[in-house]
Design a protein around this motif. Structure first.
Motif, PDB file in Angstrom:
ATOM      1  N   GLY A  61      57.400 -43.715 -32.679  1.00 37.33           N
ATOM      2  CA  GLY A  61      58.707 -43.246 -33.113  1.00 37.33           C
ATOM      3  C   GLY A  61      59.260 -42.268 -32.092  1.00 37.33           C
ATOM      4  O   GLY A  61      58.676 -42.049 -31.025  1.00 37.33           O
ATOM      5  N   ALA A 111      60.112 -47.410 -32.752  1.00 39.06           N
ATOM      6  CA  ALA A 111      61.108 -46.740 -33.610  1.00 39.06           C
ATOM      7  C   ALA A 111      61.421 -47.556 -34.854  1.00 39.06           C
ATOM      8  O   ALA A 111      62.564 -47.626 -35.293  1.00 39.06           O
ATOM      9  CB  ALA A 111      62.379 -46.456 -32.807  1.00 39.06           C
ATOM     10  N   THR A 146      62.473 -43.320 -37.453  1.00 34.55           N
ATOM     11  CA  THR A 146      63.492 -43.276 -36.397  1.00 34.55           C
ATOM     12  C   THR A 146      64.525 -44.375 -36.580  1.00 34.55           C
ATOM     13  O   THR A 146      65.729 -44.148 -36.452  1.00 34.55           O
ATOM     14  CB  THR A 146      62.833 -43.408 -35.011  1.00 34.55           C
ATOM     15  OG1 THR A 146      61.832 -42.408 -34.869  1.00 34.55           O
ATOM     16  CG2 THR A 146      63.873 -43.262 -33.910  1.00 34.55           C
ATOM     17  N   GLY A 147      64.050 -45.579 -36.893  1.00 36.61           N
ATOM     18  CA  GLY A 147      64.948 -46.713 -37.038  1.00 36.61           C
ATOM     19  C   GLY A 147      65.771 -46.706 -38.299  1.00 36.61           C
ATOM     20  O   GLY A 147      66.744 -47.451 -38.418  1.00 36.61           O
ATOM     21  N   LYS A 176      72.869 -42.763 -32.208  1.00 38.87           N
ATOM     22  CA  LYS A 176      71.939 -43.768 -32.703  1.00 38.87           C
ATOM     23  C   LYS A 176      70.570 -43.472 -32.119  1.00 38.87           C
ATOM     24  O   LYS A 176      70.329 -43.670 -30.925  1.00 38.87           O
ATOM     25  CB  LYS A 176      72.396 -45.177 -32.315  1.00 38.87           C
ATOM     26  CG  LYS A 176      71.567 -46.282 -32.949  1.00 38.87           C
ATOM     27  CD  LYS A 176      72.138 -47.656 -32.641  1.00 38.87           C
ATOM     28  CE  LYS A 176      71.301 -48.749 -33.304  1.00 38.87           C
ATOM     29  NZ  LYS A 176      71.847 -50.092 -32.995  1.00 38.87           N
ATOM     30  N   LYS A 232      67.710 -44.864 -32.444  1.00 41.63           N
ATOM     31  CA  LYS A 232      66.936 -45.984 -31.910  1.00 41.63           C
ATOM     32  C   LYS A 232      67.306 -46.231 -30.449  1.00 41.63           C
ATOM     33  O   LYS A 232      66.438 -46.571 -29.635  1.00 41.63           O
ATOM     34  CB  LYS A 232      67.183 -47.243 -32.738  1.00 41.63           C
ATOM     35  CG  LYS A 232      66.180 -48.348 -32.435  1.00 41.63           C
ATOM     36  CD  LYS A 232      66.029 -49.317 -33.580  1.00 41.63           C
ATOM     37  CE  LYS A 232      64.857 -50.261 -33.329  1.00 41.63           C
ATOM     38  NZ  LYS A 232      64.589 -51.148 -34.454  1.00 41.63           N
ATOM     39  N   SER A 233      68.577 -46.018 -30.085  1.00 44.15           N
ATOM     40  CA  SER A 233      68.991 -46.156 -28.685  1.00 44.15           C
ATOM     41  C   SER A 233      68.325 -45.089 -27.817  1.00 44.15           C
ATOM     42  O   SER A 233      67.927 -45.353 -26.684  1.00 44.15           O
ATOM     43  CB  SER A 233      70.510 -46.046 -28.564  1.00 44.15           C
ATOM     44  OG  SER A 233      71.148 -47.083 -29.266  1.00 44.15           O
ATOM     45  N   GLU A 245      64.714 -46.158 -27.316  1.00 49.20           N
ATOM     46  CA  GLU A 245      64.615 -47.242 -26.333  1.00 49.20           C
ATOM     47  C   GLU A 245      64.757 -46.712 -24.909  1.00 49.20           C
ATOM     48  O   GLU A 245      64.056 -47.166 -23.990  1.00 49.20           O
ATOM     49  CB  GLU A 245      65.677 -48.298 -26.635  1.00 49.20           C
ATOM     50  CG  GLU A 245      65.374 -49.100 -27.900  1.00 49.20           C
ATOM     51  CD  GLU A 245      66.567 -49.903 -28.381  1.00 49.20           C
ATOM     52  OE1 GLU A 245      67.678 -49.744 -27.802  1.00 49.20           O
ATOM     53  OE2 GLU A 245      66.402 -50.684 -29.347  1.00 49.20           O
TER      54      GLU A 245
END
Length: 397
Positions: free
Chosen positions: A10, A39, A43-44, A146, A148-149, A152
């Motif tokens: 995460g 994530a 997180t997601g 965001k 999740k971005s 990534e």
């Protein structure tokens, strides 16, 4: 052999790995994640709010790291071209009885050196034309992103700088030897000189697997969301929050404008019968019995029985949920809302029946365990990563 092995992919685990690579570029570092994507869980399913730190006790880890983390997060987003917006938020008192709590919160904000202002109902209307309130705090240092971005982008940097990320790799056993820790996983076995536990919803089990007795257990709370239909997005310009109950660990249902333009309403907070239980029907016997057999849970349940019933009523009745939202935006109607994705909060509960209010980080000579990292952990994640770096030994070569 790794110098550092991080359990949990995460945003906290990835931020920790990122911080370690910046500090020790020659170290051999890996993240292991049981899911097939990063994530995936907290997180997601995050609301996407960049928190200011207004709610937290001055001097606490949450207060300090959310403020520092917000600054680091914005700088990271700027460098990696991740969209975010510091839209600000309002914390709204709708009744006279809430004014003392609002004033206390305002005092705390000043103690935390935040850029806030107390506004009246007319000024509130200028910021949020459809909101109702007799007084409000305008918090400028709050925003949306965001996460999740962000996760990534962190993973991309980690890989580019030589870090390893192993997906679909579930920890099954941990064995501590004289000069290394052996982590036996579903996919393979790893050896590391130092172990970092960022396992979120399963962090207490990882700690127990290593033989630690931290005196707490994770209790999962599902946060249920609705979102406004597209034709009603105009009702919310920024972030609109109620005055929180200081005796209850959740902030109450609120409105969040997301970075993609959607507007979420919620969440409530109800006990989940599964640690990764995003639906009402989700059930896991082990997760359920662990909570039911934990005496501390029943102690906290008795203390919060009134608020608990309200949360359950909001869970089962859309009409009751909407009534809570109408306190903030009176023109909201049931037809204006559709169900959205839910989240699950990993909340630590100590054996004496107290919900852990601050981030909880426990360490021994060979490992460190992040055992309570709910909101605002995403906001604070890069600062949490730095803090962990400061608390662990340098790699030995």
């Amino acid at each position: 052999m790794y110098d550092y092995l991080i359990i949990g992919g995460g945003i906290v685990g990835l931020s920790t790995c990122y911080s370690l690579i910046q500090k020790y570029p020659q170290a051999k570092i890996a993240v292991i994640e049981k899911e097939s994507t990063l994530a995936f869980h907290q997180t997601g399913h995050n609301s996407g709010v960049i928190h200011s730190g207004i709610y937290y006790k001055p001097g606490s880890l949450k207060a300090n790291l959310s403020k520092e983390g917000g600054e680091l997060l914005r700088a990271f987003c700027d460098r990696h071209h991740i969209p975010y917006e510091m839209c600000g938020k309002v914390i709204v008192a709708t009744e006279q009885e809430e004014l003392p709590l609002l004033n206390r919160l305002y005092t705390r904000a000043l103690e935390n050196k935040l850029d806030v202002s107390m506004i009246d109902s007319g000024q509130l209307k200028e910021i949020e034309p459809h909101a109702y309130g007799i007084r409000a705090i305008h918090v400028k240092a709050a925003g949306i992103v965001k996460y999740k971005s962000v996760a990534e982008a962190l993973a991309k940097v980690i890989r580019e700088q030589g870090g390893d990320i192993h997906l679909s790799t579930k920890v099954e056993n941990i064995v501590e030897g004289p000069d290394r820790i052996q982590v036996e996983c579903s996919a393979q076995t790893f050896h590391t000189r130092y172990l970092i536990n960022c396992a979120g919803l399963h962090c207490d089990r990882i700690a127990a697997n290593q033989g630690l007795k931290p005196g707490m257990k994770i209790v999962p709370f599902r946060g249920e969301y609705y979102e406004l239909t597209p034709e009603k997005h105009h009702l919310v310009k920024h972030l609109i929050y109620p005055v929180p109950n200081p005796n209850f660990p959740f902030l109450g249902v609120h409105f969040t404008r997301m970075i993609d333009g959607h507007v979420h309403a919620g969440p409530n907070a109800v006990l989940s019968f599964k640690r990764e239980g995003y639906r009402k029907s989700d059930f896991n016997f082990k997760d359920f019995t662990e909570v039911m057999m934990y005496p501390a849970f029943w102690k906290i349940a008795r203390q919060n029985i009134g608020e608990g019933w309200k949360e359950m009523a909001r869970s089962w009745s859309k009409k009751v949920f909407v009534r809570s939202l109408q306190r903030l935006i009176p023109e909201i109607r049931e037809d204006d809302l559709v169900k959205s994705e839910n989240g699950v909060r990993a909340q630590a509960l100590t054996k004496d029946g107290k919900l852990v209010d601050d981030f909880m980080i426990v360490s021994n000579p060979r490992s460190i365990h992040i055992l309570n990292a709910p909101s605002p952990a995403a906001t604070a994640s890069l600062a949490i990563g730095r803090t962990i770096c400061e608390r662990i030994p340098e790699p030995v070569h």
